[in-house]
Structures are given as structure tokens and as C-alpha cells.
Motif scaffolding. Sequence first.
Motif, PDB file in Angstrom:
ATOM      1  N   CYS A 184       1.008  -1.322  -0.220  1.00  0.00           N
ATOM      2  CA  CYS A 184      -0.002   0.026   0.096  1.00  0.00           C
ATOM      3  C   CYS A 184       0.727   0.966   0.127  1.00  0.00           C
ATOM      4  CB  CYS A 184      -1.049  -0.117   1.024  1.00  0.00           C
ATOM      5  SG  CYS A 184      -0.680   0.391   3.060  1.00  0.00           S
ATOM      6  N   PRO A 185       0.926   2.186  -0.802  1.00  0.00           N
ATOM      7  CA  PRO A 185      -0.662   1.941  -1.426  1.00  0.00           C
ATOM      8  C   PRO A 185      -0.025   1.830  -2.948  1.00  0.00           C
ATOM      9  CG  PRO A 185       0.400   4.546  -1.218  1.00  0.00           C
ATOM     10  CD  PRO A 185       1.625   3.553  -0.843  1.00  0.00           C
ATOM     11  N   TYR A 238      -9.164  -4.229   1.583  1.00  0.00           N
ATOM     12  CA  TYR A 238      -9.870  -2.485   1.896  1.00  0.00           C
ATOM     13  C   TYR A 238      -9.723  -1.087   1.331  1.00  0.00           C
ATOM     14  CZ  TYR A 238      -8.863  -5.725   5.975  1.00  0.00           C
ATOM     15  OH  TYR A 238      -8.871  -6.806   6.361  1.00  0.00           O
ATOM     16  N   ASP A 239      -8.147  -0.692   0.643  1.00  0.00           N
ATOM     17  CA  ASP A 239      -8.371  -0.015   0.379  1.00  0.00           C
ATOM     18  C   ASP A 239      -8.926  -0.092  -1.764  1.00  0.00           C
ATOM     19  OD1 ASP A 239      -7.259   0.947   2.735  1.00  0.00           O
ATOM     20  OD2 ASP A 239      -5.205   1.018   1.461  1.00  0.00           O
ATOM     21  N   ALA A 295     -12.822   1.051  -0.902  1.00  0.00           N
ATOM     22  CA  ALA A 295     -12.869   2.718  -0.160  1.00  0.00           C
ATOM     23  C   ALA A 295     -12.228   3.572  -1.267  1.00  0.00           C
ATOM     24  CB  ALA A 295     -11.986   3.119   0.979  1.00  0.00           C
ATOM     25  N   TRP A 296     -11.492   3.218  -2.271  1.00  0.00           N
ATOM     26  CA  TRP A 296     -11.138   4.006  -2.639  1.00  0.00           C
ATOM     27  C   TRP A 296     -12.342   4.473  -4.600  1.00  0.00           C
ATOM     28  CZ3 TRP A 296     -11.650   3.026  -8.415  1.00  0.00           C
ATOM     29  CH2 TRP A 296     -11.007   3.758  -9.268  1.00  0.00           C
ATOM     30  N   ILE A 336      -3.092   0.380  -5.693  1.00  0.00           N
ATOM     31  CA  ILE A 336      -4.710   1.795  -5.214  1.00  0.00           C
ATOM     32  C   ILE A 336      -4.355   2.909  -6.345  1.00  0.00           C
ATOM     33  CG2 ILE A 336      -5.771   3.076  -4.354  1.00  0.00           C
ATOM     34  CD1 ILE A 336      -5.747   0.489  -3.786  1.00  0.00           C
ATOM     35  N   ILE A 337      -2.563   3.298  -6.262  1.00  0.00           N
ATOM     36  CA  ILE A 337      -2.309   4.256  -7.423  1.00  0.00           C
ATOM     37  C   ILE A 337      -2.607   3.307  -9.228  1.00  0.00           C
ATOM     38  CG2 ILE A 337       0.224   4.604  -8.578  1.00  0.00           C
ATOM     39  CD1 ILE A 337       0.371   5.936  -5.330  1.00  0.00           C
ATOM     40  N   LEU A 388      -2.494  -7.492   1.711  1.00  0.00           N
ATOM     41  CA  LEU A 388      -2.877  -7.380   3.159  1.00  0.00           C
ATOM     42  C   LEU A 388      -4.547  -6.031   3.340  1.00  0.00           C
ATOM     43  CD1 LEU A 388      -1.836  -9.216   6.082  1.00  0.00           C
ATOM     44  CD2 LEU A 388      -3.233 -10.377   4.590  1.00  0.00           C
ATOM     45  N   ALA A 389      -3.856  -4.954   2.843  1.00  0.00           N
ATOM     46  CA  ALA A 389      -4.509  -3.892   2.706  1.00  0.00           C
ATOM     47  C   ALA A 389      -5.409  -3.245   1.961  1.00  0.00           C
ATOM     48  CB  ALA A 389      -3.894  -2.194   2.689  1.00  0.00           C
ATOM     49  N   ALA A 441      -5.615   3.945 -10.014  1.00  0.00           N
ATOM     50  CA  ALA A 441      -6.216   4.535 -10.480  1.00  0.00           C
ATOM     51  C   ALA A 441      -5.843   4.831 -12.099  1.00  0.00           C
ATOM     52  CB  ALA A 441      -5.771   5.343  -9.691  1.00  0.00           C
TER      53      ALA A 441
END
Lengths: 71, 377
Positions: free
Chosen positions: A9-10, A40-41, A44-45, A13-14, A36-37, A17
Motif C-alpha cells: 500500500c498504496p 479494504y482500500d 474505499a477507493w 491503488i495507484i 492485505l490492505a 487509479a
Amino acid sequence: MIDARGLICPLPIIELARTAADAARGDTVTVECTDLAARYDVPAWARLTGNEFVGESETDGGAIALTVRLR
Amino acid sequence: MAAARIYLDAGGSAPLSARTRDALSAGFADGWADPGRLHAESRRARALLEGAADAIAEAIGVRMEDVHFTASPHEAFNRVIAGIFSARRGRERIVVSAIERDALVHAAAHASSDRLSTVPVSAAGHIGLDDLAEAMRVPDVALLAVQHANQEIGTVQDLAAVSALAQRAAVPLIVDATASIGHVDPPAHWDALVAHPGDWGGPAGLGVVALRPQLRWLPAWPEGDPWAPGNVSVPLALAAAVALQERLENLHTVSRHMSDLVRRLREQLALVAGIDVVGDPDMRLPHVLTFSCLYADGEALVAELDRRGFAVGSGSACATGTLEPSRVLAAIGALTHGNVRIALPPAATHAEVERFLAAVVDVVGDLRTRSGAPRLG
């Protein structure tokens, strides 16, 4: 399908995106993660960016695949 | 000239006031003796210890004999949970909310050999009362643990409703008040309560347990003080009591000031694209705030804010040195990366909050640019 296995992370997610920025509305994007994050992320994203979280599934080798639909 | 440091990470470890430091010195000057012996020096130490317990008991709203010191809040959770669990022979399960502290969950898992029922919480962090009622319907519940307020997101639970469900099932309720005592009025609905002097400006190295007189528990160890084997430190207990009294003298003034600062932070941060401000906006601790910043690395965020003079915490996995992010953020569906957790000390000012806001916007912008993430909004 984005291969974000091994990224922490992150970064998953990047990557998600960046792919989403070049995709069209209505497309689905799947990111495959070992972090593992991300579990959840990614939802949320989707909530924070106005997209839709579709669901998660386990993939071969113990990673998880998280799918979003772009709005 | 370098700007003064701004300490915004007071949860569980707040700076000691001058009065508290004086009390600590006085405790070492007059309360150094073993409080369990028969001579004058011991009696003096014992009187100081009892005075400290009495002051803390009054603040919690119980009798002195119902308050016990432990070596830490962790030790308090261990002993309370093990003691009540042992007295509930034949009942094997422990029910907890999904946002209890790790230390409490570990103690509960250990006592019950992993027979835990975890009750989910809402996005604002409130325990689901229907789910709780369902979990309590099982006949083998030994005890229920629900916190008064959350140390990360600040949400305060409806303990009257939680306690009603516990009473209907005749199950004892343990309330973790480690984040709330000294900041808001103490909770009224509990059978056993744990508090943390370090959180209200007392010295580190102490926990507090309060038990209702009718609660059944068994000591986990065969001899000595069941809560603090080998005695508690008298100077630490004295300083903890003085720190709590100092907080309570102006509790409502400070609490209003903290609420103003946190409201300002919440409002301004919510205007920044890609910042997720979490926790209940109203039913909350006055001084605690958590937010997460999209595309920012939590560890880098804490390090960069530290370099600029701000001390903050984080629940992001990378910032806690673990693989798993904060269980609290995960349970409420918040973004877990780029997380910043703050707990304001009573001395925090409007000017400090404005400087912090400017620094956060700047640092998050820098980190996002460096990350190669697409522009937001």
C-alpha cells in the motif's frame, strides 16, 4: 487485469487509479493483489472516487482479485 | 529559529503537566517505601496510594475499594478478562465489537481459546445493536467487551443500549474507557471498566481497573495482589491521580475547546480532494481525529510531518510496521493507506491547528505528485 502482486500500500491503488484514468465509463477493472490492505482500500477507493466496487475473489497462488466498475 | 514542535499524538501518552511532574517528585520523596509493611514510612506510602485510588474512584463514580491499579492497561485487560472468564465456568465464548483495542482482543482470545464472536460496526463506528442482540442469544457467552469510545476514530458508543442487551442475557459487560476517562464524563453502564492514566496526562506504566461490587471474578494467580503482584508504584499512582484531578477541574472548558479545534480540522480536511475524514461527526471524543489521504503512503506522511515539526500517529499498515492495517479502519470500511491519527493535548491552540492544516495539504500534495497517481477532482 492489473498485476499488483508483491506491491504494498498504496501502490496497488495507484496502479488501479492510473488504469482507471485511461479506461471508459462502464468498464470493469480488476486488480490482483497480495497486499492485505488492498482488500479494504479498493472498496474505499471506489467509494471516494464515485466508482462501484463489484467484488473480490481468490486467485491461484493465494492472491485476491478485486474488481471495480467505472462510473 | 526553528519553530516549536507541535505534539498531536497524545492518545495513550500525553505530555505531563508541571503539576503532574511535581506530584511525581513528591511521590518519590514521600512514597518510596513498600506500602505493605508495618512501620511509619510504609504507612505514609500506603496513605498516598489510598489517596490516589480514592481520587480516581471518585472521578469514575465508584468506591475506593472497587478501584485497582495494574502495571499497564494491557495487564488490566488480561486480568479483568481472565478473572471474569474463570468465574463464569461453563460459559466459553467472549463477545467483542470489531473495533476493540488489539490488547483487549488478544486477552479475550487467550482466555477463551479463540472462541470469540466479533460484532460488526457501522461506517461511523457504532456497534450494530441487532447483530449484538443476535450474538448474545447464544447460551455460552461468558462476557461482553465494548469500548466507551474509540482511540482512533473517536466514536462514542451507546453504552446504555449495549448494557441493556448484556443485562437481558445476564452477561457481564467490560468497558474499555482507556480513551475517554479524563476527556469526557465517565460512562455509567458497565460491570468492569479499564482506564489508562497515560491517556489523561498521567505517567506511563500504570493501568486502572474498576469493578462493580456484585461482579464475580476469580484471581488468575494464587497469591499476592491479584491486580498488581509485587505492588504498584506509589509515585506513579499519586501522579496519575493528580493529573486526572487537573483534567477534571476544567473538563468541560477544555472539551469545548477541543471540539472546536477538531470540528475546524474535520471541516477543512473534508474540503481537500481525496481525504476521507472518518468517525461519527457528533457522538465522538472531543480531542481525537482520524483521516486518510488517497494515494499517500502512511509511513512517508508521518515521517514528512515529523520533519516539519508535527508529531502524529497512523493506522496504515506500513506505518505500524505490520502487514495488517488498523483493525478499526478496516472494520468501518475507511481507506487504510495514507492514514493520520491525532489526539490533541489540552494545550493545543487554534494557531497550531491552522499550521497543521497547511502542512497536511502541502505534504499530501507532494506525496501524490511523487507517487505518479492521477490528479484528483
